[in-house]
Design an enzyme around this catalytic site. Sequence first.
Site, PDB file in Angstrom:
ATOM      1  N   ASP A  14       0.862  -1.180   0.000  1.00 15.53           N
ATOM      2  CA  ASP A  14       0.000   0.000   0.000  1.00 15.53           C
ATOM      3  C   ASP A  14       0.900   1.233   0.000  1.00 15.53           C
ATOM      4  O   ASP A  14       1.960   1.240   0.649  1.00 15.53           O
ATOM      5  CB  ASP A  14      -0.925   0.023   1.218  1.00 15.53           C
ATOM      6  CG  ASP A  14      -1.895   1.186   1.170  1.00 15.53           C
ATOM      7  OD1 ASP A  14      -2.953   1.048   0.525  1.00 15.53           O
ATOM      8  OD2 ASP A  14      -1.588   2.244   1.768  1.00 15.53           O
ATOM      9  N   GLU A  16       1.059   5.642   0.303  1.00 12.89           N
ATOM     10  CA  GLU A  16       0.453   6.951   0.530  1.00 12.89           C
ATOM     11  C   GLU A  16       1.210   7.930  -0.353  1.00 12.89           C
ATOM     12  O   GLU A  16       2.431   7.799  -0.546  1.00 12.89           O
ATOM     13  CB  GLU A  16       0.541   7.363   2.006  1.00 12.89           C
ATOM     14  CG  GLU A  16      -0.137   6.383   2.967  1.00 12.89           C
ATOM     15  CD  GLU A  16      -1.614   6.180   2.686  1.00 12.89           C
ATOM     16  OE1 GLU A  16      -2.251   7.121   2.149  1.00 12.89           O
ATOM     17  OE2 GLU A  16      -2.138   5.082   2.972  1.00 12.89           O
ATOM     18  N   HIS A 159      -5.414   4.768   6.464  1.00 16.73           N
ATOM     19  CA  HIS A 159      -4.715   5.620   5.498  1.00 16.73           C
ATOM     20  C   HIS A 159      -3.247   5.774   5.858  1.00 16.73           C
ATOM     21  O   HIS A 159      -2.620   6.766   5.506  1.00 16.73           O
ATOM     22  CB  HIS A 159      -5.386   6.990   5.351  1.00 16.73           C
ATOM     23  CG  HIS A 159      -6.653   6.938   4.544  1.00 16.73           C
ATOM     24  ND1 HIS A 159      -6.676   6.585   3.225  1.00 16.73           N
ATOM     25  CD2 HIS A 159      -7.939   7.190   4.904  1.00 16.73           C
ATOM     26  CE1 HIS A 159      -7.933   6.619   2.784  1.00 16.73           C
ATOM     27  NE2 HIS A 159      -8.707   6.980   3.788  1.00 16.73           N
ATOM     28  N   ASP A 164      -2.885  -0.340   6.204  1.00 18.09           N
ATOM     29  CA  ASP A 164      -3.736  -0.683   5.066  1.00 18.09           C
ATOM     30  C   ASP A 164      -3.260  -1.969   4.384  1.00 18.09           C
ATOM     31  O   ASP A 164      -4.074  -2.772   3.912  1.00 18.09           O
ATOM     32  CB  ASP A 164      -3.742   0.463   4.057  1.00 18.09           C
ATOM     33  CG  ASP A 164      -4.533   1.673   4.566  1.00 18.09           C
ATOM     34  OD1 ASP A 164      -4.947   1.658   5.736  1.00 18.09           O
ATOM     35  OD2 ASP A 164      -4.727   2.624   3.779  1.00 18.09           O
TER      36      ASP A 164
END
Length: 545
Positions: A14, A16, A159, A164
């Site tokens: 994952d 960001e 998040h 995640d």
Amino acid sequence: MGTPLREVTFVVVDLETTGGPPGAHAVTEIGAVKVRGGAVEAEFATLVNPGAAIPAQITVMTGITNAMVVSAPPVGEALLSFLQWAQLGREATVLVAHNARFDVGHLRGAASALGLDWQEPTVLDTLTMARKAWSRADVPNHRLGTLASFVGSPTSPTHRALDDARATVHVLHAALEALAPLGVCHLEDLATLGDPVPARRRAKSRMADGLPATTGVYQFLSPAGQVLYVGSAVNLRRRVRSYFTAAEKRSTVARMLDTAVGVRVIETPTEIEARVRELRLIAELDPPVNRRSRSPDRRPWLRLVPAPEPHLASTTVLPSEEAPRAVGPFPSRSALQEAQRAAESVLRLRAWDGRGMRELRRGEQLGGPEQALRALSGEVDLVAAPLLERIGELSAAERYEEAGLWTRRLRSLLAATVRAERARPLLGCPHLIAARRREAGGWELVAVRWGMLAGSALTPPGADPRPAVEALRSTAQVVQRPARVGGGASVEETLLLAGWALDEGARLVEVDGGEQVLEGLSWPVGAAARHERVLATGAGFPERD
């Protein structure tokens, strides 16, 4: 069959980002979990300095501030560390993400912008999996947070990249469990998850589970035991499984799969034997879904009838001794009629309507039967050259419709002549053994007698093939010369064997029958196949299913 999912390493990732497009200044955090056999093997997490300011709205959503990433490694360093940890180039390693287009797109884009080596991995999207596993009746939507709650993940998405990724792991395992009854049990099945295949049909892929991964013939069976469809394959298990994916586009076959309840297989030592058995079984069983290769004994030939008046005629019963002086077989009677018109127009033979002879037009002359026999037995240029000249003249005069008509007629004659030229050497040969070298080493041997496959064998790598040749010679099926062409093997079988035994790459080991047979094993100088330009747009025998 493929790699069982328990042996696959899943790298669940994952990211960001700053909210900007993929590139060298977008990633702010990477989190990943490596799992295999349902157990976590390792985790990876790092903040990333994107080299650009993080927008306030992104900070509100992720909690990642500019101050937090000041001392973090830059994108290139962080991405290189992740790629070295993930080892995505390894066999049976899959990169997993929820809405993978976003995460993988950013990884690929950053690698490209920074000049890092990106080896395109197998990618699995848990969003696609979830949509297959659970409908809107099960979950209100397929967002990661909703799914994590639905499957009982102990980690809730926040998040932040690692949280995640951990939640995605639990969604992955739950989705794989839900999809297992639909036949998603191997690494190769993951590539077809997005295919529009009904769940009931996909579940039938388990029919392949007990099949051997060897060469042979397969038959799909109805509930009453009727053979619905026959095919051949180099790997029976893999080929049967492929029917239950979107790779299968034929609507008739799809309906057959919905009806089929089982598969029966016959293993063969070689691929050529499997293909021959397929042809024979289709002719014998007449399966309803096999549209091709049926009724081969009803295909017509064009021959010269010498008396009472020489004329061309069609026949579906061609005596074996007449094969060197006939053209065919044709895929249809209409195709034969087109070829017959082409030949008659040049040879000036009287057209025969089955009742009598038409009167000659003024100025016409009859060609002798000798010229017709030469044209039918290897000198097709006697017809092709004048017709090509005629077609050229019509085109020059802008009479394109007539030129197209004669081109079609010539093409039909040439296509049938090509088939006759390829079949004749084997139809007149009492015994032949040919060999082809295998990619894995050793030899593949085939015995052909009077155009029929009499046996085949394999030799192990490095072994002397001569004992295998002797064994094949003594154990091959005894075949008597049939009274008519197609009386033993179908012409389709003979053509298949000609492509295997006489084309480039094959070696003739033994040939019986004297000098006449040896001469027949070479193509004529004026072989019809050299007219590639005319044949290119023509339709000959249908391709094998």
